[in-house]
Enzyme design. Structure first.
Site: not given
Length: 905
Positions: A870, A745, A872
């Site tokens: 993302h 990001c 994660e």
């Protein structure tokens, strides 16, 4: 909620909303030792943390209590506030770092700065331990030195806290605040005399000098003498209403219609602890009843949050409206596996036009009904709430005085702990579970009251009788029966009945399941009340073999008559509703058009029109197969296990800068993969206090901003490129052959701007504003491509979804040749694909407009990977907005981090 109806022929007084309804409901976790404010010792430091004082908000407290149009212009201008999320983030990081110290936390007490500014916050902080204080007014951070002492003391500049910090912990606190680049000032200290003295060295006087007990003395209780007024009741005229047209009108009403235009512009995945957001199923339809968060990154306990709100009913019966708001919050909340209603806590937000004839009495009736009667009967507590009691707007025009008066409005937020977030039900109808039936559960005892309903509103009427929770024990029984059915595995889908009635419930379930319906309603009750009454209740999908068991469970709670088998889902995309000789045969796409067109029209006005049109076409596509996942590897296999077994935990720098908000979820997955993650702020690098030479891996995390400007990642990159020592530090790290780097990001945008320092990245793009011109929060399908990336090894050919959360994710290339060179070098790591597996070229499958659907790129040696989505936030199945049934915890993205651990050796 939209509502507006004239009370008189001349439209002099309108009931509705010209002032915004306020919702102040939030959920957080707090450690037990931090629940109570500490006893603050004499000599404790008074610290103002956060933004500087500004000449704003001086009239906020007064203006918020006045009707719109009733105050003077100078008061209105003096009430203007200004938000600074960047400063709020920094202040929050300071607080997080402090409580993370556990017993060494230097903060005794926190008080936010709101109405009244420091003039309220400091005295209340000081009074907690019955202390006095000495304050130096001119130490307060100040952006406008010309302010008078009163203005400096009373302004309501936001994003500030008053802290009491221990004397022994002040140095550590200051170190943390400087590391986070957060403004702070020590403005005074506590005394033992109970007197607040504020000294102004500019005028050498004490503008405030009085005992705290006098300043915060209890005012006398307010007494109001009010009169109840009878409601305006008019029998609904249903004689000329066509049922098919009524369905279309109700579905397109903003209170019922698709909210995609609002949902997708918010970050619904930040923290990596979001288990259930608004979007439901493979087609990602925003119809979820409940929000569910995970308690942490490693278990499946969590929390549920839901809302209830039925304000138009208050024009007929304010007590009924309040009861329905509470009950709706509960029926929404029960989509999650709540163990007992006694675990539920409510936040009540009240709004009314106090002083208006009849409204004070209506407010009293509503509060009494909920606080003294309903909630005690349900065993539910309301520990917190908020109010706004000036919900009236007045103005004059050539025809004279006019006003808009809001109904008494209650917004209820309900919260409950969950033992397992994975058992949450959604409205998605299942076609893969064999033959199933739909059961309607009616808690309104067949009364089908239509007063205040969306049906009444779309035909310009109000009605005479509002729906109500006539017997709280029925709601208690409903909760118990549903809990038993869920825990026996008998319920496949669930959706509660609210705005729009049964028609809206069934349509939304059909949208979420991308299926049709074959519905038969009882012939002894008129069709329109059955379809559109907004009584409490729900629709359940159960297997045919389980219908009798479910009915028996509800019968055991005295609700046998409430349960009716009304039909089944079908593969044919038609909605057929029969009642005796009457049949409504409605096309699925026709209904979806009515439901989604309101959202589409908003997007046409607000966003890139071409993107809005592409989304609308996708929403109406009857042949859309929805998301489907394909794995070329075992997502549950721990390929890092042999390396973890050695006991080694390679160090990884989790790098952040102001505006970054994803470092905690990144640290969590790194820890799970066998690394030792370290929180590294850019101030650590710029000051030389930490070196990247310590680390095998570098993760540049995601966030929203850098100094509150666009191009956040590029601003972050320039702080490196224009700092000789930092530039050299990063260059050395990237040139080491034993390191890996991941940018997500903001971190992706930042690393792309550092490509002059990163070997093998000459063809990388830069990342600019999304094509749709809005922030995009999505759960998007991507395909892993064959590339040299060491982090994606063994994953090529797989297709699964990932959390998308960015405003500037569109890959921009100098020319088409640059794209071709990147592709020919196999440096496109993964790309967005549509539901049929093709390269996503249309919105929203391609959420940002990147050419060739590019979502991630890698360096030519594979050691550096940058991705806009993302991983994660998506590595656990429990974090995914939708996931096909799977035995195991991991979604697929865990392999990326385990690959990194294997690479680190």
């Amino acid at each position: 909620r939209t509502f507006e109806q004239a009370e008189d022929a001349g439209a002099r007084r309108i009931r509705g909303y010209h002032k915004p309804i306020m919702i102040a409901g939030g959920l957080g976790n707090i450690r037990r030792p931090d629940v109570e404010k500490d006893e603050c010792p004499v000599g404790g430091h008074i610290v103002v943390l956060g933004g500087p004082a500004m000449l704003i908000g001086l009239g906020g407290g007064a203006a918020s209590s006045m009707d719109s149009g009733a105050s003077h212009a100078d008061l209105d201008f003096a009430s203007v506030q200004r938000g600074n999320p960047e400063m709020q983030r920094r202040a929050q990081e300071v607080i997080d770092r402090c409580w993370g110290l556990g017993d060494a936390n230097p903060i005794h007490l926190i008080h936010d700065v709101g109405a009244g500014g420091l003039s309220n916050a400091i005295p209340e902080a000081v009074s907690h331990s019955h202390r006095g204080a000495r304050v130096d007014l001119r130490t307060v951070p100040n952006e406008e030195p010309g302010m008078s002492p009163m203005e400096l003391w009373c302004n309501e500049a936001q994003e500030r806290y008053v802290l009491i910090v221990a004397r022994a912990g002040l140095a550590h606190f200051e170190t943390i605040a400087k590391r986070e680049r957060c403004v702070y000032a020590v403005v005074g200290e506590l005394t033992d005399d109970g007197v607040l003295r504020v000294h102004d060295p500019v005028f050498d006087n004490e503008p405030v000098d009085l005992p705290i007990d006098v300043l915060l003395g209890k005012p006398p209780r307010m007494r109001r003498d009010v009169t109840s007024l009878p409601p305006r009741r008019e029998t609904l005229d249903l004689s000329d209403i066509d049922a098919g047209e009524a369905v279309q009108r109700v579905l397109s009403h903003p209170a019922v219609a698709d909210k995609t235009f609002l949902v997708t512009i918010g970050d619904r995945s930040v923290t990596g602890q979001i288990s259930r957001d608004q979007m439901v199923g493979p087609w990602q339809v925003p119809v979820a009843d409940v929000a569910v968060t995970l308690s942490d990154h490693f278990h499946h306990t969590g929390e549920a949050m839901a809302m209830g709100e039925r304000t138009p009913l208050a024009l007929l019966d304010s007590a009924a409206a309040a009861r329905m708001a509470v009950a709706e919050s509960v029926t929404n909340l029960l989509a999650a596996d709540v163990d007992s209603l006694r675990d539920v806590r409510l936040s009540a937000n009240w709004m009314a036009a106090c002083g208006e004839p009849g409204e004070d009495a209506a407010l009293y009736a509503a509060v009494k009904a909920v606080g003294e009667e309903l909630c005690p009967a349900l065993g539910i507590a309301i520990p917190v709430g908020k109010d706004s009691l000036s919900m009236k707007t007045t103005w004059k025009d050539a025809e004279g005085a006019k006003s808009v008066v809001a109904p008494v409005s209650l917004i209820v937020s309900a919260f409950a702990p969950l033992a397992d977030v994975r058992t949450t039900l959604t409205p998605q109808l299942r076609l893969d579970a064999g033959e199933t039936r739909l059961l309607r559960v009616d808690l309104g005892s067949g009364r089908n009251r239509l007063g205040g309903s969306i049906l009444a509103q779309v035909y310009g009427q109000l009605g005479a009788e509002a729906p109500d929770l006539d017997d709280p024990s029925r709601l208690v029984g409903f909760a118990a029966a549903l809990r038993a059915a869920r825990r026996a595995g008998l319920v496949l889908a669930y959706h509660d009945r609210s705005d729009g009635g049964l028609a809206a419930v069934l349509a939304e379930m059909a949208f979420a399941g991308h299926c049709g319906l074959d519905i038969t309603l009882p012939a002894d009750v008129p069709l329109l009340p059955q379809l559109f009454a907004e009584e409490l209740g729900a629709v359940l999908q159960v297997r045919v073999a389980d219908v009798a068991r479910v009915q028996a469970l509800f019968a055991s709670q005295g609700l046998a008559a409430a349960v009716t088998d009304i039909g089944a889902p079908t593969t044919a995309l038609r909605v057929s509703i029969r009642q005796g000789a009457t049949t409504l045969d409605l096309g699925w796409s026709e209904l979806r058009r009515a439901w989604s067109e309101t959202s589409h029209r908003m997007r046409l006005l607000r966003d890139d029109p071409d993107s809005a049109r592409e989304e609308f076409v996708a929403q109406l596509d009857e042949s859309d197969p929805g998301q489907s996942f394909l794995f070329t590897f075992d997502a549950q296999q721990d390929i890092a296990a042999p390396y973890i077994a050695t006991g080694k935990r390679p160090r990884v720098a989790v790098l952040r800068e102001q505006g970054v908000n994803s470092q905690v979820e990144m640290a969590a997955v790194l820890d799970r993969a066998g690394f030792e993650p370290h929180d590294i702020h850019m101030t650590d690098i710029l000051s030389g206090s930490r070196s990247l030479a310590e680390f095998r891996g570098l993760i540049a995390c995601g966030g929203f901003s850098y100094g509150d400007v666009l191009g956040a990642g590029e601003g972050w990159a320039k702080s490196i490129l224009f700092h000789a020592e930092a530039r050299a530090e990063f260059t050395r790290f990237f040139e080491r052959a034993d390191t890996f780097t991941l940018g997500v990001c903001n971190g992706c945008q930042m690393l792309s701007a550092l490509k002059s320092l990163i070997p093998g990245t000459a063809h990388w793009p830069r990342f600019i504003r999304n094509r749709g011109e809005q922030f995009e929060g999505r759960f998007s399908l991507v395909e892993i491509l064959q590339s040299p990336s060491v982090l994606l090894e063994g994953m090529a050919g797989s297709r699964f979804a990932v959390a998308v959360s960015h405003g500037e994710g569109r890959a921009e290339f100098a020319d088409a040749g640059q794209v071709a060179r990147l592709q020919s070098a196999s440096q496109v790591a993964f790309r967005y694909v549509d539901h049929r597996g093709g390269v996503a070229t249309q919105y929203p499958a391609n959420p940002n407009g990147s050419p060739e659907g590019i979502a991630a790129v890698t360096s030519d040696d594979g050691r550096v990977l940058i991705t806009m989505p993302h991983p994660e936030r998506s590595w656990r199945v429990a974090q995914n907005s939708w996931h096909p049934p799977v035995d195991g915890e991991f979604s697929g993205w865990m392999r990326l981090f385990r690959n990194a651990r294997r690479f680190a050796g």
